[in-house]
Design a protein around this motif. Structure first.
Motif, PDB file in Angstrom:
ATOM      1  N   LEU A 164     -12.379 -17.826  -7.036  1.00  0.00           N
ATOM      2  CA  LEU A 164     -12.593 -17.902  -5.596  1.00  0.00           C
ATOM      3  C   LEU A 164     -11.502 -19.309  -5.445  1.00  0.00           C
ATOM      4  O   LEU A 164     -10.622 -18.543  -3.674  1.00  0.00           O
ATOM      5  N   GLU A 165     -10.701 -19.827  -5.813  1.00  0.00           N
ATOM      6  CA  GLU A 165      -9.336 -20.263  -5.474  1.00  0.00           C
ATOM      7  C   GLU A 165      -8.030 -19.859  -5.236  1.00  0.00           C
ATOM      8  O   GLU A 165      -7.305 -19.430  -4.539  1.00  0.00           O
ATOM      9  N   ARG A 166      -8.020 -19.086  -6.646  1.00  0.00           N
ATOM     10  CA  ARG A 166      -6.616 -18.080  -6.564  1.00  0.00           C
ATOM     11  C   ARG A 166      -6.922 -17.266  -6.307  1.00  0.00           C
ATOM     12  O   ARG A 166      -5.806 -17.024  -5.208  1.00  0.00           O
ATOM     13  N   LEU A 167      -7.995 -16.838  -5.089  1.00  0.00           N
ATOM     14  CA  LEU A 167      -8.538 -15.632  -3.895  1.00  0.00           C
ATOM     15  C   LEU A 167      -7.965 -16.139  -2.373  1.00  0.00           C
ATOM     16  O   LEU A 167      -6.870 -14.832  -1.961  1.00  0.00           O
ATOM     17  N   SER A 168      -8.269 -17.618  -2.277  1.00  0.00           N
ATOM     18  CA  SER A 168      -8.214 -18.233  -1.070  1.00  0.00           C
ATOM     19  C   SER A 168      -7.230 -18.812  -0.994  1.00  0.00           C
ATOM     20  O   SER A 168      -6.130 -19.535   0.339  1.00  0.00           O
ATOM     21  N   SER A 169      -6.582 -19.476  -2.100  1.00  0.00           N
ATOM     22  CA  SER A 169      -5.721 -20.377  -1.805  1.00  0.00           C
ATOM     23  C   SER A 169      -3.913 -20.093  -1.797  1.00  0.00           C
ATOM     24  O   SER A 169      -3.532 -19.483  -3.099  1.00  0.00           O
ATOM     25  N   ALA A 170      -3.603 -20.280  -0.386  1.00  0.00           N
ATOM     26  CA  ALA A 170      -2.251 -19.366  -0.192  1.00  0.00           C
ATOM     27  C   ALA A 170      -1.107 -19.997  -1.265  1.00  0.00           C
ATOM     28  O   ALA A 170       0.390 -19.626  -1.265  1.00  0.00           O
ATOM     29  N   GLY A 171      -0.985 -21.774  -1.071  1.00  0.00           N
ATOM     30  CA  GLY A 171      -0.288 -22.354  -1.627  1.00  0.00           C
ATOM     31  C   GLY A 171       0.733 -22.214  -2.524  1.00  0.00           C
ATOM     32  O   GLY A 171       1.590 -22.897  -2.336  1.00  0.00           O
ATOM     33  N   GLN A 172       0.242 -22.179  -3.661  1.00  0.00           N
ATOM     34  CA  GLN A 172      -0.237 -21.716  -5.108  1.00  0.00           C
ATOM     35  C   GLN A 172       0.521 -21.044  -5.481  1.00  0.00           C
ATOM     36  O   GLN A 172       1.411 -20.263  -6.495  1.00  0.00           O
ATOM     37  N   ALA A 173       0.735 -19.560  -4.610  1.00  0.00           N
ATOM     38  CA  ALA A 173       1.539 -18.463  -4.971  1.00  0.00           C
ATOM     39  C   ALA A 173       3.051 -18.583  -5.234  1.00  0.00           C
ATOM     40  O   ALA A 173       3.985 -19.802  -4.283  1.00  0.00           O
TER      41      ALA A 173
END
Lengths: 214, 296
Positions: A164-173
């Motif tokens: 869920l976090e991977r899909l939602s968090s834009a900051g990490q990309a």
């Protein structure tokens, strides 16, 4: 093997520090997190392997005390082992769920979906796997909803939460140097000061295409 | 396509900007040569972006044209990629106009119909050259019509039709790796365009009762998305842009890299933002006021 310097996009005269920096940038770019559940995951893994090899080759050639096969200090970009498909997980899940995971890692989404549809027990695992199938297809809104349900049904499950976090968090990309963290819908971001419109080619002939600033 | 795809000019050098313009002009000339002067009016920056995705190396030449009859402009020399982009543009626009004619009534219906007829010959030629793409377009739009009639409350299902439609352009490429990468990139470009367009039409559709998946997926507060609904919408748009960026990084787009990079790392976010804030068309409006006719 191709020229390792070319792969890392640095001249052969680059210092060790420059080589390391170039390697880090590329490793960030092709990091498995950016390609998790993308149909292009395997291509990113190949790229990662290529740059790892290029880096190791250069360091070996230079023999500058880095030791063979070492990645840069703190580098944990050791390829795909931590993300090696779904077959590796699910020891507690029942055999059916394992079959679904196996089908997903084979890329056989049709079978995976069918297997899932005949299961009546809609628990956290079921919604999680449904979410993975959606995400593989590019159905990102439904993927998110399924992950959310999975997290509600099995609170504290790290795998579901991570998905869920991977899909939602834009900051990490990954973003290239010079690009801020842009997201849609943040009214306070940089876009206000950016060009919003192109003036298209103009039949009245005032010089054609131009950029307007809002 | 609907004119939502924009690069971020502040990330481009003067040379790169110039190259993008040359591509725009090159596509315009290609349309003119292949399909006649009328077809040139369908040109927009979405199609130019598509041409950039499909193009490899570029050669330019100096040419005059209707829009610049005196001073010669730098124009991308016509090549296979521009041919493909032109063909795809014609097919997409034709079906979009047909769709528009079916959707609306009265005057605008006749308007759409008339333009579709004007494009008819161009369309038949393009469809003959790319039967697979034409069939995919037709099939996906039929699928979309069914979902619309059912008033499907999912965002992903209707977006999937346009996404697949655009993704099928990749089938016209030769290299199998390039095909896979482009299919993914175009899928998410199509998904993003569909959803941004739906977002853009939100108020209008809320009043008219036209099908709009966002209206059915979320409960709206006075015609606008607020709170968690807004957050979920933004998150899904951003996720598609990130998929595009990830795909972009796996292929060497040569001289077009800076344009594509500035689009997938910044331009699309800014457009999404403007659409969400309702300022997208004010910027457009300002542009319209300066130059009345935006198309050649």
């Amino acid at each position: 093997m191709n020229d390792p310097y070319k792969i890392l996009n640095v001249p052969s005269t680059a210092t060790d520090e420059e080589v390391k920096k170039a390697y880090r940038e590329l490793a960030r770019k092709y990091h498995p997190d950016n390609y998790h559940d993308s149909p292009l995951e395997d291509l990113a893994q190949e790229k990662m392997k290529e740059i790892n090899e290029a880096y190791d080759t250069i360091m070996k050639m230079r023999g500058s005390g880095h030791g063979a096969g070492s990645s840069p200090s703190g580098g944990s970009y050791s390829g795909s082992s931590a993300y090696g498909g779904y077959g590796a997980y699910g020891t507690q899940a029942n055999a059916r769920f394992r079959e679904v995971r196996a089908a997903i890692s084979r890329g056989d989404l049709h079978t995976a979906e069918h297997l899932l549809s005949i299961l009546s027990d809609h628990n956290g695992e079921w919604y999680f796997l449904k979410g993975v199938i959606c995400q593989r297809r590019g159905w990102l809104d439904e993927a998110r909803r399924n992950y959310e349900t999975a997290c509600q049904l099995s609170p504290g499950n790290p795998e579901y939460l991570q998905a869920l976090e991977r899909l939602s968090s834009a900051g990490q990309a990954y973003r290239p140097e010079g690009y801020e963290v842009f997201t849609t819908g943040c009214s306070d971001n940089m876009c206000g000061r950016l060009a919003c419109a192109y003036c298209l080619c103009n039949a009245l002939g005032c010089g054609g295409v131009r950029f307007l600033w809002c | 396509m609907f004119g939502y795809v924009r690069a971020a000019p502040d990330k481009l050098t003067a040379e790169e900007e110039q190259r993008y313009r040359a591509l725009y002009c090159g596509l315009c000339h290609t349309l003119g040569r292949r399909y006649g002067a009328v077809s040139r009016m369908i040109l927009n920056y979405d199609f130019t972006f598509l041409a950039a995705l499909l193009s490899g190396a570029i050669k330019t030449e100096e040419r005059r044209c209707v829009a610049s009859p005196v001073k010669k402009r730098t124009v991308a020399r016509e090549n296979e990629a521009l041919d493909l982009a032109a063909d795809v543009s014609v097919i997409l626009t034709y079906w979009k106009l047909r769709d528009g004619a079916a959707d609306s009534g009265g005057l605008s219906r006749r308007g759409y119909g008339a333009v579709a007829r004007l494009l008819g010959r161009a369309y038949r030629e393009a469809a003959r050259l790319h039967p697979d793409f034409d069939a995919a377009t037709c099939r996906e739009l039929e699928r979309l019509a069914t979902l619309e009639a059912e008033r499907c409350p999912s965002l992903d299902k209707p977006a999937d039709t346009f996404a697949r439609l655009l993704g099928s352009v990749a089938g016209e490429l030769q290299d199998p790796i390039q095909q896979r990468i482009m299919e993914q990139l175009l899928y998410h470009l199509g998904r993003w365009i569909y959803l941004v367009d739906a977002l853009d039409d939100l108020k209008e559709d809320a009043e008219s009762g036209n099908y709009n998946p966002i209206l059915l997926r979320f409960s709206l507060d006075n015609g606008t998305l607020t709170g968690p609904a807004r957050e979920a919408m933004v998150s899904t748009l951003d996720a598609s842009i990130r998929q595009m960026a990830a795909a972009y990084e796996l292929w060497d787009f040569g001289v077009w890299s800076p344009i594509i990079r500035s689009t997938v790392y910044q331009g699309l976010y800014c457009v999404g933002n403007a659409v969400l804030e309702g300022t997208f068309h004010t910027a457009e409006g300002r542009r319209g006021a300066r130059g009345k006719k935006e198309q050649v």
